[in-house]
Design a protein around this motif. Structure first.
Motif, short mmCIF file in Angstrom:
data_model
loop_
_atom_site.label_atom_id
_atom_site.label_comp_id
_atom_site.label_asym_id
_atom_site.label_seq_id
_atom_site.Cartn_x
_atom_site.Cartn_y
_atom_site.Cartn_z
N SER A 94 32.16 39.27 47.99
CA SER A 94 31.19 40.19 47.23
C SER A 94 31.85 41.03 46.40
N ARG A 95 31.30 41.84 45.66
CA ARG A 95 31.65 43.03 45.01
C ARG A 95 32.06 44.14 45.80
N HIS A 96 31.20 44.17 46.94
CA HIS A 96 31.61 45.44 47.68
C HIS A 96 32.92 45.31 48.47
N THR A 97 33.49 44.09 48.90
CA THR A 97 34.63 44.22 49.58
C THR A 97 35.76 44.00 48.23
N ASP A 99 35.64 45.76 45.61
CA ASP A 99 35.98 47.43 45.44
C ASP A 99 36.67 47.96 46.20
N ARG A 100 36.89 47.59 47.51
CA ARG A 100 37.48 48.19 48.36
C ARG A 100 39.19 47.64 48.27
N LEU A 101 39.37 46.40 47.99
CA LEU A 101 40.63 45.95 48.12
C LEU A 101 41.30 45.20 46.70
N ALA A 102 40.39 44.94 45.66
CA ALA A 102 40.74 44.65 44.49
C ALA A 102 40.26 45.35 43.33
N PRO A 103 40.57 46.70 43.22
CA PRO A 103 39.88 47.35 42.26
C PRO A 103 40.04 46.92 40.94
N PHE A 104 41.05 46.29 40.56
CA PHE A 104 41.18 45.84 39.14
C PHE A 104 39.94 44.92 38.62
N VAL A 105 39.61 44.12 39.60
CA VAL A 105 38.48 43.20 39.12
C VAL A 105 37.15 44.08 38.60
N ALA A 106 37.11 45.32 39.32
CA ALA A 106 35.90 46.07 38.76
C ALA A 106 36.23 46.75 37.60
N GLU A 107 37.46 47.06 37.14
CA GLU A 107 37.62 47.69 36.13
C GLU A 107 37.55 46.73 34.76
N LEU A 108 37.96 45.42 34.99
CA LEU A 108 37.82 44.37 34.19
C LEU A 108 36.31 44.04 33.86
N TYR A 109 35.43 44.25 34.86
CA TYR A 109 33.97 43.88 34.79
C TYR A 109 33.36 44.89 34.05
N ARG A 110 33.82 46.23 33.94
CA ARG A 110 33.39 47.55 33.26
C ARG A 110 33.94 47.57 32.02
N SER A 111 34.78 46.66 31.48
CA SER A 111 35.55 47.01 30.26
C SER A 111 34.61 46.98 29.26
N LEU A 128 25.45 46.72 33.17
CA LEU A 128 26.06 46.39 34.24
C LEU A 128 25.03 46.18 35.31
N SER A 129 25.30 45.08 36.12
CA SER A 129 24.21 45.04 37.27
C SER A 129 24.42 46.37 38.20
N PRO A 130 23.29 46.47 39.05
CA PRO A 130 22.97 47.66 39.92
C PRO A 130 24.29 47.77 40.78
N ALA A 131 24.42 49.01 41.31
CA ALA A 131 25.81 49.09 42.54
C ALA A 131 25.43 48.24 43.52
N ASP A 132 24.12 47.87 44.06
CA ASP A 132 23.96 47.38 45.29
C ASP A 132 23.91 45.65 45.18
N ASP A 133 24.22 45.33 43.90
CA ASP A 133 24.33 43.64 43.79
C ASP A 133 25.29 43.15 44.05
N PRO A 134 25.44 42.33 45.00
CA PRO A 134 26.88 41.96 45.50
C PRO A 134 27.29 40.74 44.65
N HIS A 135 26.46 40.34 43.80
CA HIS A 135 26.71 39.11 42.67
C HIS A 135 27.15 39.78 41.51
N ALA A 136 27.14 41.28 41.42
CA ALA A 136 27.75 41.81 39.87
C ALA A 136 28.96 41.16 39.56
N TYR A 137 29.94 41.26 40.62
CA TYR A 137 31.27 40.51 40.31
C TYR A 137 31.49 40.09 41.74
N ALA A 138 31.94 38.66 41.80
CA ALA A 138 32.23 38.07 42.93
C ALA A 138 33.10 36.98 42.93
N LEU A 139 34.02 36.66 44.07
CA LEU A 139 34.96 35.39 43.90
C LEU A 139 34.46 34.48 44.75
N TYR A 140 34.42 33.05 44.27
CA TYR A 140 33.89 31.95 44.85
C TYR A 140 35.23 30.91 45.26
#
Length: 270
Positions: A94-97, A99-111, A128-140
């Motif tokens: 999820s986006r919460h993990t 955010d802690r370990l791969a911040p570039f993904v969040a940077e790209l999401y907010r580009s 942007l999806s709200p900060a508590d939405d784990p699907h805002a950006y996620a790896l599958y």
């Protein structure tokens, strides 16, 4: 560059061919360097003609793809696996993990460059999806034989529309994205299609309009995709929030990941 989805198999691209730079690339600069070379009016027409769907086999700059591949491999130990008989088997981060370990993904999401380009395609003002939405950006992750997800829509529980941006990260698999266009439009015949998304490829669609699935992985295969979710209205009614959280906890990220974030949010507001 392909703008229309088709039935041809795209050969998998090995992630090891992509060099990882010492420093993460600048997301805005990398996106603008690609999108300014596109025939954007044509892409906007393709998106509309296909019922809010677009596939590009070559979207991300190589240095961005390399960074995402590096992030996906580094997060393998964080994957939460799920099995729903008859519908889904695989892993998620999820986006919460992230955010802690791969911040570039969040940077790209907010580009801003990326969001602005997607707004051109969709014709909507995207948020942007709200900060508590784990699907805002996620790896599958599809890493075991039989990993798949069955036919579904990316249903929006928000008051407005939710758009999905799917990016290919690792594709050492036979998995395909099967889809059906126009299923919610009685005036246009359904149009099936299938693509195998290479690293750096893109699929962009309105989640409530595209019926789709990922076909099962075979033995010794690996597929990782990254999704970004953008909304036109970030508000969600309480009962829909409950349904959304339960779905995320059971089918994707686990109760601890989903509800721990909700508890933390409550403490921050108190």
């Amino acid at each position: 560059m392909s703008t229309q989805a088709n039935d041809d198999v795209i050969a998998p691209v090995s992630a090891e061919r992509l060099p990882v730079s010492a420093a993460a690339p600048n997301a805005d600069r990398a996106v603008s360097g690609r999108t300014r070379t596109f025939d954007n009016p044509r892409l906007r027409k393709d998106f509309a003609d296909q019922g809010a769907f677009l596939y590009l086999e070559d979207f991300l700059a190589p240095e961005v793809t390399a960074q995402l591949v590096h992030s996906a491999r580094s997060l393998l130990d964080e994957v939460n696996r799920n099995y729903l008989p008859g519908h889904k088997q695989g892993g998620s981060v999820s986006r919460h993990t992230i955010d802690r370990l791969a911040p570039f993904v969040a940077e790209l999401y907010r580009s801003k460059e990326l969001i602005g380009w997607l707004e051109q395609l969709s014709g909507d003002k995207l948020q942007l999806s709200p900060a508590d939405d784990p699907h805002a950006y996620a790896l599958y992750y599809y890493t075991r034989p039989g990993d798949h997800i069955g036919w579904h829509y990316d249903t929006s529980y928000y008051d407005g529309r939710r758009y999905t941006l799917l990016l290919g990260v690792i594709d050492e698999s036979s998995c395909r994205l099967d889809y059906e266009l126009h299923t919610r439009n009685a005036d246009v015949p359904d149009q099936p299609g299938s693509v195998q998304i290479p690293p750096g490829g893109l699929v962009f669609f309105d989640g409530d309009k595209l019926r789709h699935r990922i076909t099962p992985a075979g033995a010794n295969e690996m597929r990782v995709s990254l999704t970004f979710e953008y909304v036109t209205d970030p508000n969600m009614r309480p009962w829909r929030r409950f349904i959304s959280n339960m779905k995320d906890a059971i089918a994707y990220f686990g109760f601890r990941q989903v509800f721990r974030q909700m508890t933390a949010r409550g403490k921050d507001r108190s």
